[in-house]
Design a protein around this motif. Sequence first.
Motif, PDB file in Angstrom:
ATOM      1  N   PRO B  63       0.820  -1.224   0.000  1.00 20.73           N
ATOM      2  CA  PRO B  63       0.000   0.000   0.000  1.00 20.73           C
ATOM      3  C   PRO B  63       0.846   1.263   0.000  1.00 20.73           C
ATOM      4  O   PRO B  63       0.457   2.277  -0.601  1.00 20.73           O
ATOM      5  CB  PRO B  63      -0.838  -0.103   1.277  1.00 20.73           C
ATOM      6  CG  PRO B  63      -0.211  -1.162   2.105  1.00 20.73           C
ATOM      7  CD  PRO B  63       0.584  -2.048   1.194  1.00 20.73           C
ATOM      8  N   ALA B  64       2.016   1.223   0.618  1.00 25.23           N
ATOM      9  CA  ALA B  64       2.876   2.412   0.632  1.00 25.23           C
ATOM     10  C   ALA B  64       3.324   2.744  -0.784  1.00 25.23           C
ATOM     11  O   ALA B  64       3.251   3.896  -1.224  1.00 25.23           O
ATOM     12  CB  ALA B  64       4.088   2.181   1.527  1.00 25.23           C
ATOM     13  N   ARG B  66       1.921   1.920  -3.642  1.00 26.23           N
ATOM     14  CA  ARG B  66       0.816   2.336  -4.498  1.00 26.23           C
ATOM     15  C   ARG B  66       0.266   3.703  -4.098  1.00 26.23           C
ATOM     16  O   ARG B  66      -0.277   4.433  -4.940  1.00 26.23           O
ATOM     17  CB  ARG B  66      -0.263   1.259  -4.514  1.00 26.23           C
ATOM     18  CG  ARG B  66       0.087   0.240  -5.561  1.00 26.23           C
ATOM     19  CD  ARG B  66      -0.227  -1.170  -5.319  1.00 26.23           C
ATOM     20  NE  ARG B  66       0.470  -1.964  -6.345  1.00 26.23           N
ATOM     21  CZ  ARG B  66       1.742  -2.358  -6.264  1.00 26.23           C
ATOM     22  NH1 ARG B  66       2.473  -2.087  -5.194  1.00 26.23           N
ATOM     23  NH2 ARG B  66       2.302  -3.015  -7.258  1.00 26.23           N
ATOM     24  N   ALA B 192      -4.102   1.268  -2.018  1.00 29.12           N
ATOM     25  CA  ALA B 192      -4.188   1.859  -0.671  1.00 29.12           C
ATOM     26  C   ALA B 192      -5.535   2.518  -0.399  1.00 29.12           C
ATOM     27  O   ALA B 192      -5.695   3.251   0.571  1.00 29.12           O
ATOM     28  CB  ALA B 192      -3.036   2.842  -0.401  1.00 29.12           C
TER      29      ALA B 192
END
Lengths: 451, 259
Positions: B63-64, B66, B192
């Motif tokens: 997620p970081a 993206r 994310a």
Amino acid sequence: MLPQIIFALVTFVAFWYAYKQYNRIWKNIHLGKEIKVTGDKSQRWKNVVLIALGQKKMFKKWIPGLFHFFIYSAFIITQIELVEIFVDGFLGTHRPFAAIFGGLYTFAISLIEVLSLLAFVATLIFLSRRNLLKIPRFHKPEMKGWPKLDGNIILYLELALVIGIFMMNGADTVLQSRGVEHYTQTGSFAVTSWLGPALFGGLSDGALMFVERTGWWMHFLVVLGFLNYLPISKHLHVFLAFPNVFYGRLTPKGEIDNMDEVTTEVKIMLGLEEPDPNADMSDLPEFGAKDIFDLTELNLLNAYTCTECGRCTEACPANITGKKLSPRKIMMDVRDRMELVGKNITDNKTDCIAAAKKTDGVVLSKENYDDGKSLFDSITKEELFACTTCNACVEACPVSISPLDIIVQLRRYDLLTNSAGPSDWMPMFNAIENAGAVWQLSTDRDAWTKD
Amino acid sequence: MEVKTMAQLAAEGKSPEILFWVGCAGSFDARAIKVTKAFVKILNTAKIDFAILGNEERCTGDPARRAGNEFLFQMSAMMNIETLKNYTFKRIVTTCPHCFNTFKNEYPALGGEFKIMHHSQYLEELIKTGKIRITPDGTIKGKKITYHDSCYIGRGNDIYEAPRSVLLELNTDIIEMKRCKSDGLCCGAGGAQMFKEDEPGDKRINTERAEEALATKADIVAANCPFCITMIEDGIKEKNAQDKVTVLDLAELIAAGLD
Ligand code: SF4
Ligand code: SF4
């Protein structure tokens, strides 16, 4: 002699102007960062054959796919006849290929005629689909004004092209049947052998000659018009689809490119590498993309290739559920920005030179460009941060464009250089950094094994 | 349920065949933990020699990255790669498509080359090699199933058939949704989005997807991703259909049908 001189003059002017336009596009694409072309060359050629030439993705919607294929193949095959038009135009001859190639000539022109007829029908269907049917992808906010007109103009030009062909071949057929001198026997063509007499059978020889010449010039002028119209239109994909598909990425869609420029720094942070004592720390680096200069040449080529068909937007989950994000608009915004910047550089608008780099006699270039604007003036954060990175847009695109690649680079700029981004994400970032998980929890990671 | 960690095995001088990468959701999210446990049950039934990293495992950073936070992604990724370098194992298997994708496609650029499989592929292998046998029990037998392609197993990595072939073992029909396979609709969690509110719009993406799933009249929505499961379950609850339709991971469906 006079028609030949006019013909040569018109050809020269059209090609000179076209050269200038295509040169502009070439230069604008090179405003982006250079790309390294890696990976399997044979796979790249295969993609060109399947996706660009074979239009594999277009057949996902097979009805418009088929009609598009008619127009496209008519467009390509018609160029055979164009070669003869050039020969005739420069030398003042009339259909010399008929004598040289005989039956093959009759066959080739017949093929052109059949495809042209199919293309004519397809064009009429496309025109009514675009203007009468309420297909949502043709009526999104980004399609107002010029993009809508552009979509129609090309279809009208296509009609004119086909009408030109039928006028010149149809009148020619009737003249041949009357044995009028100068009109070489060509054998009977598939469509105009019946369409010609039906339309023009009652005309006098003089009128027929006029119709034949008008059709001939119309065909020729529309082709030159096309050549010069494409560079300002979404129809540039006619040419650019090929390089665009060739250079398109071969890696799995799920992969997001590594930012090598931060890797060293992260390694130093983690103590995996020693900092370079001679490193120049004076310039604070900028990360991600803020403007077209930060995007790659491939991103910019993508933007020029975009056909504005909206297949990406139609598949985008954010757009489907009413969010502002439209991957097609991202591509159109990049193209518009590129055109503007390119024009400013060509015109050497010195007020666009960055203040710090302004000295006497400096000319505007990509290195010193700063007009106080960027991609963020047209692409809002609301659009950027609605993306789920689902790759539906990439999958849907018939010409291998990745709007997602641009979205990620813009997000990186906002997060890393601006230290902004949605505040909702802060707890997640903090948790990953401090707790090694997306949520900050007090339980152990293997607590689930204990109950 | 007892599960060994890599550190424990290493202390005993052993190295397992499979490293089960549990992921953040699989470790902490109550719903996803059920999937984790179902998968462990399958591994145990198949007598697979496996271990987890336990507290040494970190978020893969998906997620970081993206979200655009590349620093944080690379930090988390490199810490994981360093940890993994301390251990020997043959392959990594994970129940999370996002972890799978980062390992398979993104860690190599940072020096982390590992053999990684998503559990839909691994389950297919266990079935094909006869390591597990399935007799669908009452909860599945005769039920209609629809399958939701997660973006990172589907389009992201072009895996469409492995999960479907696993489902076919359950002796039921798969009814495809209107948008499926390469045209599948995202659940709304990727990039994310799971960790933030939606931008203004007409509806939430998971509602749209839940509506499509409900339109198939299937009794079970099969999924392969902890985030998809949360999203689609929420959507189905919103439509008040939770009593009629259940969302289950492939691992849960297989675990329920184990001989
Ligand atoms: S990747 Fe982003 S822009 Fe593309 S379809 Fe998915 S949500 Fe839309
Ligand atoms: S990006 Fe591709 S799918 Fe989207 S409008 Fe342009 S050509 Fe069509």
